[in-house]
Write a protein that holds these residues in place. Structure first.
Motif, short mmCIF file in Angstrom:
data_model
loop_
_atom_site.label_atom_id
_atom_site.label_comp_id
_atom_site.label_asym_id
_atom_site.label_seq_id
_atom_site.Cartn_x
_atom_site.Cartn_y
_atom_site.Cartn_z
N GLU A 1 0.82 -1.21 0.00
CA GLU A 1 0.00 0.00 0.00
C GLU A 1 0.86 1.27 0.00
O GLU A 1 0.46 2.29 -0.56
N GLU A 2 2.05 1.21 0.64
CA GLU A 2 2.96 2.35 0.60
C GLU A 2 3.49 2.58 -0.81
O GLU A 2 3.64 3.73 -1.26
N LEU A 3 3.76 1.51 -1.51
CA LEU A 3 4.31 1.62 -2.86
C LEU A 3 3.23 2.03 -3.86
O LEU A 3 3.51 2.81 -4.79
N TYR A 4 2.00 1.52 -3.71
CA TYR A 4 0.90 1.98 -4.56
C TYR A 4 0.72 3.49 -4.42
O TYR A 4 0.52 4.21 -5.41
N ARG A 5 0.78 3.95 -3.17
CA ARG A 5 0.61 5.38 -2.91
C ARG A 5 1.76 6.18 -3.55
O ARG A 5 1.52 7.21 -4.19
N GLU A 6 2.98 5.69 -3.40
CA GLU A 6 4.14 6.38 -3.99
C GLU A 6 4.00 6.49 -5.50
O GLU A 6 4.33 7.52 -6.11
N CYS A 7 3.50 5.43 -6.13
CA CYS A 7 3.37 5.41 -7.59
C CYS A 7 2.09 6.09 -8.08
O CYS A 7 1.93 6.31 -9.29
N GLY A 8 1.17 6.39 -7.16
CA GLY A 8 0.00 7.18 -7.53
C GLY A 8 -1.17 6.42 -8.09
O GLY A 8 -2.06 7.01 -8.70
N TYR A 9 -1.19 5.08 -7.89
CA TYR A 9 -2.37 4.36 -8.39
C TYR A 9 -3.11 3.59 -7.30
O TYR A 9 -3.80 2.62 -7.58
#
Length: 641
Positions: free
Chosen positions: A612-620
């Motif tokens: 979820e941290e990485l999804y947020r970082e990538c914006g999707y």
């Protein structure tokens, strides 16, 4: 929780501090290092059993060799926790595998002691050999190069390619074969039997011990003693054990096997091997999980157990009040059995991931129809192709990031011959704490570039089952890719009846008029949440679950571009060449004009962290999708306001 290192370990910031200790103190260092890893991993999580198995080897390597000038390459990296702690990262070790923290694997830009970045198996010998050849060319003849490779990683073809070259290369390289009969799951194949033959031959081991004993007893020069012992051992190996000549036949000086948990024997042996030039292999025998009884007993479970009580061994499970969705891989594992019970041509293949992919269920129930082939992705794909030529319906289940290693076989052996192999790509997209070596970022782009291949992704468990059902039908005569993410799905009640999904057909999830959001695979669930959020702003987004990026649902795309001039694509894969690119290609080919925003993994390396941290970082993630829609519809929002 404040975790402190032991008395000696607390004094070691770098290997130079370790080398100030006496050999007699190394036993205590090993115990303190093992306990420190147990303490930290039980509280913070991470890989576990592999590092416990090489504590003595890690200490011995940094004690004997002048690291980082002497270059140490760890294969895979699951076992490198002790290495990280001894090389300046003890205080930061609790951040291991956490967002913005230490990587769970050796990483070149993290420390000069991490000489080569690793994550996939079987690369260490090639890398160390390259380093050794460069040192020889530069005249650095005193520089040592050590590759530590497990017996599981040694099953890969790449390892044998490197061994074949190392034997004839004029390079100073030491290969340490860490033999524990395990990778993540128990090792399989003839190499395992070969190593067992060496380690269990009492006659050979008696002679081996006698030869090594001579090194310190003969009253002659040290050089002559080694040459004499080497000749004696070589002459006796062939007599005692026919199989013990494999490495020698590749022109590698073979030493061992020795006890990998005897720190005194290890340091003495490594010190001796420093003085022997050229390519050589030391075979050590270890126990994965050494020093923690439960990990020694159940090495697969304790490979990466999550958080646990170090005293009782209880592995903490998240407390939930209602039924939870299963993991996608478990849905695959149970569904393939259902299908195989209906279709006797179905077979399953995996390269060393029966537990991770859940093919283990079929291997237990149908052992003559499901196979673990070892860490051999290329072989797994071409084996599947061979089975397919004889009418078998093969589900070849491979982690997305590992499928990269078999791209040529997918093209040459499957697609060109149009064989209906089903590739189930587990761990597709951002996988979380394992980081960039394991992210399944590229499969959409490279698979959709291959002719004759169907590329699909389910939005939920029901679609996964239906895609698997469709792929094995007689009507399908093409390679069929099904990609799905790591971890839980969204449907607690997932055992739905099978239904065929015609390739190249999507479905409309939500009608709308302001913006069209096209999703591919699991991120469609993020779009559902984003649409709810946008509705609160009186915006009306439409949502299309495309299901296939090859072939695309052209009828649906004609509808989208006829109705909308603002379009968002969402995928859990690399934006360059991925699903969004396919939509852009369609738009250009049919002379449509629209504003398009492509959301997915950007054109850079994404580090580790919770998904979820990485999804947020990538914006999707849902918030990122909603934010993108608002930005595209800013004028409309302003008017409403």
């Amino acid at each position: 929780m404040n975790i402190t290192a032991g008395q000696l370990l607390g004094q070691i910031a770098y290997p130079s501090d370790l080398r100030k200790l006496s050999k007699e103190q190394l036993h205590q260092v090993c115990e303190e290092l093992r306990q420190y890893i147990i303490d930290v991993v039980s509280v913070h999580g991470g890989h576990f059993a592999a590092s416990l198995g090489v504590i003595e080897l890690t200490v011995a390597l940094h004690y004997v060799f002048n690291t980082p000038y002497d270059q140490l390459v760890w294969d895979v990296g699951h076992q490198a926790y002790g290495h990280k702690i001894l090389t300046g990262r003890r205080e930061a070790f609790p951040t291991n595998r956490k967002y913005k923290g230490l990587s769970g694997f050796p990483k070149r830009d993290e420390s000069p002691y991490d000489t080569f970045g690793v994550g996939h198996s079987s690369t260490s010998i090639s890398a160390a050999l390259g380093m050794a050849m460069a040192s020889h060319y530069k005249g650095e003849f005193d520089r040592q190069h050590i590759a530590v490779i497990g017996d599981g990683a040694m099953t890969a073809g790449m390892a044998f390619e490197a061994l074949n070259h190392a034997g004839v290369a004029n390079a100073n390289v030491l290969i340490i074969l860490n033999d524990n009969c395990m990778s993540i799951d128990p090792n399989v194949g003839a190499l395992k039997e070969y190593l067992t033959d060496i380690t269990t031959s009492p006659t050979y081991n008696k002679i081996r011990d006698d030869v090594w004993h001579l090194l310190g007893k003969l009253p002659v020069g040290k050089r002559f003693t080694r040459e004499m012992a080497s000749k004696l051992e070589a002459s006796l190996k062939g007599v005692v054990s026919r199989s013990s000549n494999l490495f020698e036949a590749l022109k590698l000086r073979y030493f061992g096997p020795i006890d990998g948990h005897n720190i005194t024997k290890l340091t003495d042996t490594l010190q001796d091997l420093k003085d022997i030039p050229g390519p050589k292999l030391l075979h050590i025998v270890t126990t994965k999980g050494k020093g923690y009884a439960l990990a020694e007993k159940d090495q697969t479970t304790w490979h990466a157990p999550g958080l646990f009580d170090k005293i009782t061994g209880e592995i903490f499970k998240k407390q939930v009040e209602k039924p939870q969705p299963p993991k996608y891989q478990d849905v695959f594992g149970h569904t393939i059995i259902e299908l195989a019970e209906q279709n006797d041509k179905i077979m399953g293949i995996t390269p060393a991931m029966p537990s991770g992919s859940s093919l283990k269920f079929m291997m237990e129930k149908m052992p003559d129809r499901a196979f673990d082939v070892g860490i051999c992705e290329q072989h797994a794909v071409t084996l599947s192709a061979g089975l397919a030529t004889q009418g078998m319906r093969v589900f070849c289940t491979i982690y997305s990031s590992f499928m990269q290693r078999a791209f040529d076989q997918a093209v040459h052996d499957v697609a060109i011959q149009q064989l209906p192999v089903v590739f189930c790509l587990d761990r597709a997209g951002l996988v979380g704490e394992d980081g960039p070596t394991h992210h399944g970022a590229y499969d959409i782009a490279y698979m959709r570039s291959i002719p004759n291949v169907i590329v699909s992704a389910p939005m939920n468990e029901e679609e996964l089952r239906n895609l698997m059902y469709t792929a094995q039908l007689p009507s399908n005569q093409q390679p069929f890719v099904i990609r799905y993410p790591r971890g839980q799905g969204v449907m607690p009640e997932w055992r739905t009846p099978f239904r065929e999904i015609k390739p190249g057909t999507g479905r409309k999830i939500r009608d709308g008029k302001d913006v069209a959001i096209l999703s591919f695979g699991h991120p469609g669930n993020f779009v559902v949440e984003a649409c709810k959020e946008l509705a609160n702003d009186d915006l009306q987004p439409a949502h299309y679950d495309m299901r296939f990026t090859k072939p695309l649902d052209e009828a649906m795309l004609h509808e989208v571009f006829s109705k909308f001039n603002k379009v968002i694509t969402v995928e859990d894969g690399a934006v360059q060449g991925g699903f969004g690119s396919a939509v852009l290609e369609f738009m250009a080919a049919h002379n449509y004009t629209a504003q398009i925003k492509m959301l997915g993994i950007p054109d850079r390396i994404i580090e580790h962290g919770k998904p979820e941290e990485l999804y947020r970082e990538c914006g999707y993630d849902a918030a990122g999708i909603a934010r993108t829609a608002r930005e595209m519809l800013k004028s409309k929002i302003t008017v409403i306001a």
